[in-house]
Design an enzyme around this catalytic site. Structure first.
Site, mmCIF file in Angstrom:
data_model
loop_
_atom_site.group_PDB
_atom_site.id
_atom_site.type_symbol
_atom_site.label_atom_id
_atom_site.label_comp_id
_atom_site.label_asym_id
_atom_site.label_seq_id
_atom_site.Cartn_x
_atom_site.Cartn_y
_atom_site.Cartn_z
ATOM 1 N N LYS A 158 37.215 52.011 44.366
ATOM 2 C CA LYS A 158 38.616 52.158 43.997
ATOM 3 C C LYS A 158 39.155 53.562 44.291
ATOM 4 O O LYS A 158 40.361 53.756 44.310
ATOM 5 C CB LYS A 158 38.817 51.775 42.536
HETATM 6 C C1 LIG Z 1 37.289 46.577 40.784
HETATM 7 C C2 LIG Z 1 35.899 46.337 41.212
HETATM 8 C C3 LIG Z 1 35.543 45.165 41.882
HETATM 9 C C4 LIG Z 1 36.533 44.065 42.145
HETATM 10 O O1 LIG Z 1 37.483 44.433 43.107
HETATM 11 P P1 LIG Z 1 38.840 43.580 43.285
HETATM 12 O O2 LIG Z 1 39.560 44.236 44.379
HETATM 13 O O3 LIG Z 1 39.538 43.648 41.966
HETATM 14 O O4 LIG Z 1 38.414 42.194 43.603
HETATM 15 C C5 LIG Z 1 34.240 45.038 42.321
HETATM 16 N N1 LIG Z 1 33.305 45.990 42.074
HETATM 17 C C6 LIG Z 1 33.604 47.123 41.417
HETATM 18 C C7 LIG Z 1 32.539 48.110 41.169
HETATM 19 C C8 LIG Z 1 34.897 47.335 40.972
HETATM 20 O O5 LIG Z 1 35.186 48.450 40.321
#
Ligand SMILES: *Cc1c(COP(=O)(O)O)cnc(C)c1O
Length: 435
Positions: free
Chosen positions: A107
């Site tokens: 993210k």
């Molecule tokens: C947010 C997150 C996900 C999921 O991602 P999306 O884009 O919401 O599907 C998967 N793995 C981790 C470690 C995350 O922080």
């Protein structure tokens, strides 16, 4: 780039509006009016380019009408100042490590790019803007980090009490200054609902301008497109081989970005929606029925989402057609036990340490490859560093996960979070009184 609301095609906005507003007032999601085709030589060049340069080249094509080239270059070099390695695990599979940013999760890509995009657009307005974020863990820390001390911007993070890891909580609730942490006595879906209510509240918005940085903001999705192109360029290809990408998914922003990359011309042949036991989308991909169940708590907790907000964008990308979507996306859900076993087995067999989210991607990738011939190869996304989930990973691998220095630094800081019931009036009052 111009965008429309998924609830009303005639509601069209500029990129600036879409980024600052986060979501349309009608409760839909912003979606690009046109997705251009990238030139074929870009995909060939991706094999030799460094990630920030590749990101800049794609960004110029997608966003060049809205943002001058020099500003785009500042954004891409500033946001992506960490490595993005693709590590081969064996002859057919590789892992794209997306956890080398400051909060050790993918993210960081979206949050760091979005922070710079918002600051660019908000700068000339001479006002203060508050970013609302609901998080199941990693979004909150990445957004808080991305916006920390950015002038003219404040961040309010809502997280479900007791349902995010201690490290995630430290990264959200210890910053202070322009970052406020709200600890909600409820689930992630409660947090998400509260954020949506605040953004849709016209009276509140007039008194305190709000926006969002959840994966529903298109400014977060765009930078995630870049690393699919990067990964494809880094894969060892024999001629005629087909490529599959397995994507650990919660709110489905990451997978949406992957399918967008495909619409831009990237030759990835198939995607796999890899979930934990919250299997709404894998079930949908089997029978065409979208039926969210109550949220289940899992060890891959950043994916504990039962009603993913980006699903409508996926539908939009697939022409709102179930068969179209099922033809290019498979779904596979992994229960906790399978995730634990994969962490154990992969360490034993390959010496590679998976985190629980990446493990769901690994499992899904192999489920797919086992059913296909050798003409398929693939990669999965490792969305978080295993040290962030050490209490789950260490018993499986039988040793300590080395903690990167930038993570250790968080652990000793004092927490400042405000407790909040899962009720909208309480949130509204807080936002109005803490201006
Ligand atoms: C947010 C997150 C996900 C999921 O991602 P999306 O884009 O919401 O599907 C998967 N793995 C981790 C470690 C995350 O922080």
């Amino acid at each position: 780039m111009n965008l429309y609301s998924t609830k009303n095609r005639s509601l069209q906005v500029s990129l600036e509006q879409a980024v600052l507003q986060g979501m349309p007032a009608d409760g839909g999601l912003f979606f690009p009016l046109q997705i251009p085709r990238l030139p074929d030589d870009l995909f060939q060049d991706a094999k030799k380019m460094e990630f920030p340069q590749l990101a800049l080249r794609v960004a110029r094509i997608l966003l060049g009408d809205d943002i001058p080239g020099a500003a785009l270059e500042e954004m891409t070099t500033g946001a992506f100042d960490f490595p993005v390695p693709l590590i081969p695990l064996d002859g057919r599979t590789a892992v794209l490590e997306l956890f080398h940013g400051p909060t050790l999760a993918f993210k960081d890509f979206g949050a760091r790019f979005l922070a710079r995009l918002m600051a660019f657009f908000n700068h000339r307005k001479g006002r203060e803007l508050t970013v609302m974020v609901a998080t199941s863990g990693d979004t909150g820390s990445a957004v808080a980090q991305g916006f920390y001390r950015v002038p003219g911007m404040k961040v309010v993070v809502l997280y479900p009490e007791g349902r995010i890891s201690p490290v995630q909580e430290q990264q959200i609730a210890t910053l202070g200054e322009n970052i406020t942490a709200l600890e909600v006595a409820g689930s992630f879906d409660d947090c998400q609902k509260l954020v949506k209510q605040s953004l849709a509240d016209g009276e509140l918005q007039r008194k305190r301008p709000l926006t969002t940085a959840n994966s529903i903001n298109i400014g977060r999705l765009i930078p995630q497109i870049f690393y699919y192109i990067h990964a494809w360029g880094r894969l060892e290809a024999s001629r005629g081989q087909k490529t599959v990408a397995a994507v650990p998914s919660g709110n489905f922003g990451n997978l949406t970005a992957g399918v967008m990359a495909r619409r831009l011309g990237l030759p990835i042949d198939r995607f796999i929606a890899a979930t934990n036991s919250n299997d709404t989308v894998p079930r949908y991909l089997r029978d065409g029925q979208y039926r969210p169940l109550p949220v289940r708590v899992s060890i891959a907790n950043a994916m504990d989402v039962a009603d993913p907000s980006n699903f409508v964008r996926l539908l939009e990308l697939c022409g709102s057609d179930f068969h179209g979507m099922a033809g290019e996306i498979r779904g596979y859900a992994s229960p906790d036990e399978a995730i634990r076993r994969a962490i154990h087995d992969v360490f034993l067999q390959k010496g590679y340490i998976l985190d629980p989210h990446g493990a769901a991607g690994y499992i899904a990738l192999w489920k797919f490859l086992e059913g296909e011939g050798d003409d398929w190869r693939g990669f999965f996304l490792a969305t978080a560093h295993p040290a962030k989930f050490a209490e789950i990973v260490e018993p499986e691998i039988g040793r300590a996960v080395p903690i990167p220095e930038r993570l250790q630094a968080w652990l000793n800081r004092p927490k400042h979070a405000v407790a909040l019931p899962p009720a909208y009036p309480a949130l509204k009052e807080f936002l109005l009184s803490s201006r």
